[in-house]
Structure formats: structure tokens, C-alpha cells
Design an enzyme around this catalytic site. Sequence first.
Site, PDB file in Angstrom:
ATOM      1  N   ILE A 149       0.185  -1.488   5.209  1.00  0.00           N
ATOM      2  CA  ILE A 149       1.490  -0.793   5.071  1.00  0.00           C
ATOM      3  C   ILE A 149       1.710  -0.161   6.671  1.00  0.00           C
ATOM      4  O   ILE A 149       2.559  -0.588   7.262  1.00  0.00           O
ATOM      5  CB  ILE A 149       2.576  -0.056   5.177  1.00  0.00           C
ATOM      6  N   LYS A 151      -0.252   2.606   9.453  1.00  0.00           N
ATOM      7  CA  LYS A 151      -0.722   3.904   9.480  1.00  0.00           C
ATOM      8  C   LYS A 151      -0.857   4.810  10.774  1.00  0.00           C
ATOM      9  O   LYS A 151       0.453   5.004  11.337  1.00  0.00           O
ATOM     10  CB  LYS A 151      -1.684   2.439  10.764  1.00  0.00           C
ATOM     11  N   ALA A 155      -4.668   7.954   8.484  1.00  0.00           N
ATOM     12  CA  ALA A 155      -5.280   7.444   7.105  1.00  0.00           C
ATOM     13  C   ALA A 155      -4.662   6.098   7.535  1.00  0.00           C
ATOM     14  O   ALA A 155      -3.641   5.689   8.448  1.00  0.00           O
ATOM     15  CB  ALA A 155      -4.331   7.963   5.831  1.00  0.00           C
ATOM     16  N   VAL A 157      -2.637   2.849   5.010  1.00  0.00           N
ATOM     17  CA  VAL A 157      -1.801   2.720   3.927  1.00  0.00           C
ATOM     18  C   VAL A 157      -1.445   1.384   3.483  1.00  0.00           C
ATOM     19  O   VAL A 157      -1.080   0.079   4.203  1.00  0.00           O
ATOM     20  CB  VAL A 157      -0.343   3.457   3.844  1.00  0.00           C
ATOM     21  N   ASP A 349       5.535  18.617   9.217  1.00  0.00           N
ATOM     22  CA  ASP A 349       5.654  16.946  10.085  1.00  0.00           C
ATOM     23  C   ASP A 349       6.909  16.897   9.616  1.00  0.00           C
ATOM     24  O   ASP A 349       6.545  15.426   9.612  1.00  0.00           O
ATOM     25  CB  ASP A 349       4.289  16.903   9.884  1.00  0.00           C
TER      26      ASP A 349
HETATM   27  N1  LIG Z   1       4.512   5.212  -0.720  1.00  0.00           N
HETATM   28  C1  LIG Z   1       4.543   4.751   0.873  1.00  0.00           C
HETATM   29  N2  LIG Z   1       4.841   3.179   0.511  1.00  0.00           N
HETATM   30  C2  LIG Z   1       5.309   2.357   1.987  1.00  0.00           C
HETATM   31  N3  LIG Z   1       5.001   2.508   3.523  1.00  0.00           N
HETATM   32  C3  LIG Z   1       4.734   3.821   3.507  1.00  0.00           C
HETATM   33  C4  LIG Z   1       4.258   4.572   2.300  1.00  0.00           C
HETATM   34  N4  LIG Z   1       3.375   5.744   3.423  1.00  0.00           N
HETATM   35  C5  LIG Z   1       3.752   5.691   4.017  1.00  0.00           C
HETATM   36  N5  LIG Z   1       4.040   4.914   4.689  1.00  0.00           N
HETATM   37  C6  LIG Z   1       3.057   3.613   5.740  1.00  0.00           C
HETATM   38  O1  LIG Z   1       2.167   4.171   6.334  1.00  0.00           O
HETATM   39  C7  LIG Z   1       2.131   4.883   7.575  1.00  0.00           C
HETATM   40  C8  LIG Z   1       1.119   5.704   7.598  1.00  0.00           C
HETATM   41  O2  LIG Z   1       1.543   7.151   6.733  1.00  0.00           O
HETATM   42  P1  LIG Z   1       1.143   8.569   6.664  1.00  0.00           P
HETATM   43  O3  LIG Z   1       2.260   9.238   7.581  1.00  0.00           O
HETATM   44  O4  LIG Z   1       1.049   8.984   5.259  1.00  0.00           O
HETATM   45  O5  LIG Z   1      -0.199   8.605   7.181  1.00  0.00           O
HETATM   46  P2  LIG Z   1      -0.616   9.972   7.984  1.00  0.00           P
HETATM   47  O6  LIG Z   1      -2.104   9.249   9.243  1.00  0.00           O
HETATM   48  O7  LIG Z   1      -0.788  10.801   7.706  1.00  0.00           O
HETATM   49  O8  LIG Z   1       0.110  10.024   9.170  1.00  0.00           O
HETATM   50  P3  LIG Z   1      -0.050  10.923   9.995  1.00  0.00           P
HETATM   51  O9  LIG Z   1       0.214  10.558  11.391  1.00  0.00           O
HETATM   52  O10 LIG Z   1       1.931  11.485  10.921  1.00  0.00           O
HETATM   53  O11 LIG Z   1      -0.842  11.659  10.398  1.00  0.00           O
HETATM   54  C9  LIG Z   1       3.885   5.641   7.044  1.00  0.00           C
HETATM   55  O12 LIG Z   1       4.004   6.059   8.641  1.00  0.00           O
HETATM   56  C10 LIG Z   1       4.287   4.623   6.198  1.00  0.00           C
HETATM   57  O13 LIG Z   1       4.418   3.355   7.947  1.00  0.00           O
END
Ligand SMILES: Nc1ncnc2c1ncn2[C@@H]1O[C@H](COP(=O)(O)OP(=O)(O)OP(=O)(O)O)[C@@H](O)[C@H]1O
Length: 575
Positions: A149, A151, A155, A157, A349
Amino acid sequence: MSVKHAISRGLELGRSFLQIGLLKSGGRVAAKLRADRFRVGPSVRTVQPQAFLPARYRYYRTSLRGLAAQLQSAGFRRRFTGASPRNRAVFLAFGLGVGLIEQQLEEDRQSAATCQEIQAVFKKKKIQSTLRPFTSGFKLEDYIIGNQIGKGSNAVVYEAAAQFAHPKETERDSTLVELRDIKEEVQTARSPTCCSFRNFPLAIKMLWNFGAGSSSEAILKSMSQELVPSGPLALKQEKEQVTLDGHFGVLPRRVSAHPNVIRVYRAFTADVPLLPGAQEEYPDVLPARLNPTGIGNNRTLFLVMKNYPYTLRQYLLVSTPNRRQGSLMVLQLLEGVDHLCRQGVAHRDLKSDNILLEFDSGGCPRLVITDFGCCLTQNDSSLQLPFNNMWVSRGGNASLMAPEVVTAAPGPDVVIDYTKTDAWAVGAISYEIFGQQNPFYGAAGLHSTNYQEKQLPPLPACVPADVQLVAKLLLRRNPNKRPSARVAANMLHLSLWGRKALANQDSAGMRKLADWLLCQSAVVLLQGCSGPSGNRVEAELQRSFLSNLDLEELRAAVGFLLYGQDQSRACIMFP
Ligand SMILES: Nc1ncnc2c1ncn2[C@@H]1O[C@H](COP(=O)(O)OP(=O)(O)OP(=O)(O)O)[C@@H](O)[C@H]1O
């Protein structure tokens, strides 16, 4: 129909409704708001009024009472009654003043008591999960994993499904369809318009683990902030207490459920699997077992959440909300931030990538704050971070760091106050919601380090004046002059649903507002009885507002709405 008529009609409706005991959401609620107590007035009997008086009034009251006592003392009476007409007039004026203040105090007590009672009624209502409660799901093998979905920098997703996590019947229309044979879906590209995400009601976030080691304790400890929005059953019981630094310690503060904050249903550690696209998109963070040159650890943390169709950023790329929807979206962010703040959490954030979006059954966007990887939680909930050296993390996303964070210089007694920093970020994100470039993005954008408030671009003219005012106030450099998320949210609530109660503010102002609050409570309770259909987002917002009612915060909002930026006048009227 006049406002007065509408209010009395609403009260009448609410009262008769309560009397015939139709309130599904609680006979207890009905009992609490028995018709006679549903008035602003006698309801104060049970409440200790002193507790609600603003310090200013307590001071006036004490000094005026003292003065009145003196005036009434025999000596004074003799002097004044036998004195000139002018002195008698002064005496009368004093008496009148004392009477007026007492009257004002009485009204304040009643308004405060009304707020308290309404708050108590709405606080009781728990947020319902849209999924049936499930007892398994603590292993990766419990899930079918679909397409990627999204990245981020920490992380990846994936969409996911699990046999145990069916949606509730009542949610079916707005969220998901049956879990059918979903194997062929796995290969199709994700698109919010196809039924892919509906067949995968869940999203699994796999954190990248470089430095935490591979023991569950070490992983949970180093990624503990991600667990802040997790529910009470998210972790397996034995993981609830993990060894931290050789001692048994509890996991970080966790926030209670809120419609505008993501809920993590499950959190567990597992071996990193080879998921679709891993070799191509994130080979370096894989463990050596999967990629000989990868630097990732063998195990990592997985979070299971609801799958949302869009991030706010994705949605805004294809759609511009209308003025009402935009106002509701800003309000939802403020409600989410206020909820976090009250529970001692600063997100740190906030950006449109970290806000997820879905629609209620009436088509209104619902926003949900996600990704707590950078958040600040403290045991004392103070949100005051000692900033004694440059290694202390200030949070993520430098562009949307509030001025008090970005300008802080480390030192022995330096403390960064995060109580209003997320609210500041909401001010900046409001521009994006109304179709503008975020003023703090891009090479030519403003910098939160040194911008001047007059440099902030105006929001489009179609944006409601109250929303423009809220955005402006939220972006004040000085946090002492910036409203909290709660006060800003109150402003938008009043603007959206209670503007008429603010018209012709006079001495009866607070009484009128209290009447409106009661009317609004009756309406929201009645709406609650008609089931989950319709404008759920609006109903959730109104509930949030009513369950957080506080007279002083309401006054502050009224002050800002009536006197705009003129803080001094707003403070005199509504301290
Ligand atoms: N529950 C969810 N449902 C749908 N899409 C999601 C969900 N959680 C995250 N995503 C998608 O995944 C992407 C990455 O998730 P997230 O922001 O949690 O990762 P991160 O690596 O922690 O981000 P960052 O770079 O801000 O630290 C989000 O921008 C979103 O597009």
C-alpha cells in the site's frame, strides 16, 4: 423560526424524548438528564460551584463581598444614610455592582454546571470498533498479505485479510465486502476504486529493523512509540510486560480510541518474510537470510490496522473538498490532536502523508492521524521535553516543526513545550486541505525558524472567515498567543453549528450559549438513536465537542470568534 424558538423547541423535543425513555444509548443518560435537570438552573444543585469559577471572578467576589459587608455594617449605614444624596447614590451603585457581579457569578456557575453535566453524559459513550472483536491474529501466518500500500522511511505497509477480522454487519456498506476468494486480487494493482482494498480490510505495517537486535523485548523497546495507538488487546498478554533495561517495565502510554486517531488492533514480532516487491523496492533493509547484502535484522515488529483507501495527500491530489467538508476536515485534525494532547502525547510528525482518509456513509471524508513513530509520550503527560543536548530528538519532518521547537537551542535548563506544536502543524496543513500549497513547503516556502505572521499567504476567499481566523491563530509564532487544539476546535464547532448563539452577545451571552449546548446535546442524542447511517463524521465531531466541554475553553473560543486577533479584548471578556 427564531433562534429562541428553535432552542426551546429543541429542549422540548429533548425533554419529551427523554421522558418517554426512548434513548437507546442509555436509560442511564435519560435518567441523568431528567427533564427538570435538563434546564440551565436547578441542575447546579449537585455541583460544587467554587471549582468552576475563574480566578478573576473569585477575586472580584471576595473583594466585593468584603466591601458589601463593610457597607452594610452599622457605621457605614449610619454615615451614608444620613449623608448627602450623592453619597447615597454611591452606596446604591456599590450595592447594584455587587448584585450584578453576584448575578454574573450565578450564571457562570450554572453554565459551568451545564458543561460538566453534558460532558459527563457524552464521556461515557465508548468508541465502537468497526471490526468484530477477535481473539487471534498474533502471528504473521494468521493473515493473507496482498499488495503493497505504501512505504515510508521506516516501514512498508501491505494490505491484508484475516478470516477472524470480518467487519460488523452495520459497517458493511461503508467499508468492506465479504472476504471472498482473494487470491487473484493479490496480483492486481492497488486502486481505491477497485474492490481490492475492500477485500483486504486490514493493513499490516512492517517496521524496518536495523539496530534493535532480534529479541522481542529489544524490538518492542526500540519501536515502542509505534504502540501508542494500540488497543488493550493488541499485544499478547505475556508481552504486555516486557523486560526493559533489565527491569520489568510497562510499555509506553497508550491512547484511548478516538475516531480521528488510528487504532492498532494487533502488534507482534515475527521473522521478516519475503513480501511482494521486497527484492526490488527495499533490498537493503532485508536480513542476510533473504538478501546477502541486506543489513536488516532477522525479526521485526508488525502492526495490524484498518486499511484506509487514501492518505490525505493522495486524496487532495485528486479532489478539492468544498468549504464545509474542508472545515470539517480541519476540525477532525484538531479533535484528534486535542485527544492526543489530553492523554499526554504529541505526534510531532503531522503531515498529509501521515493522515489517512475514508468516507462515512454520507460521503464525508473522515481523517485519521497515523504513524506514531516520532511521537513524544511522558509519564507525567506534561509534554515538556528537557533539551539538554543536541542528541535529543525533536521529532520528524523539519518543515512542519513549530517555531518553539525548531528555534530551541540545547542547554542545561532548556525545555521544549510540545503542548501546542501539533496544533501549529494543523494550521499549516489547513492550506493543503483548501487546495493551496503548504506555505512551509518547497524551496520558496516560509521557514518556521524565521517567518513573520504577516508573510502567511491568505487562504482562498471562499474559505469561511472563521476557518481563516483559526488557521491564522494556529500559526502564531508565540505559543502563548496560539490557541490550543481544544480552543481552536471549539471555535470551529461554534462556527459550524452555533454561530447564531453568538449573535448579539450581551450579558445574556453565556446563558444563550448554555441553552444552545443543551439543544445541541438533545439533537446529538436523538441522532445517536437513529442508528449509524447518515453523517457519522459530523455526529462524531459533535460528540467529541460535547464530551470535552469546559467553560473556560469555550469562553476562550467565543472570545477569539468575537474579537478575532484582538487578544487583549478577547482576554478581558473571556479570560
Ligand atoms: N492503515 C493504513 N491504511 C492504508 N495505508 C496505510 C496505512 N498505514 C500506512 N499506510 C500507507 O503507508 C505509507 C507509509 O506508512 P507510514 O507513514 O506509517 O510509514 P513510515 O515509514 O513510518 O513513514 P515515515 O516516512 O513518515 O516515517 C503511508 O504514507 C500510507 O500511504
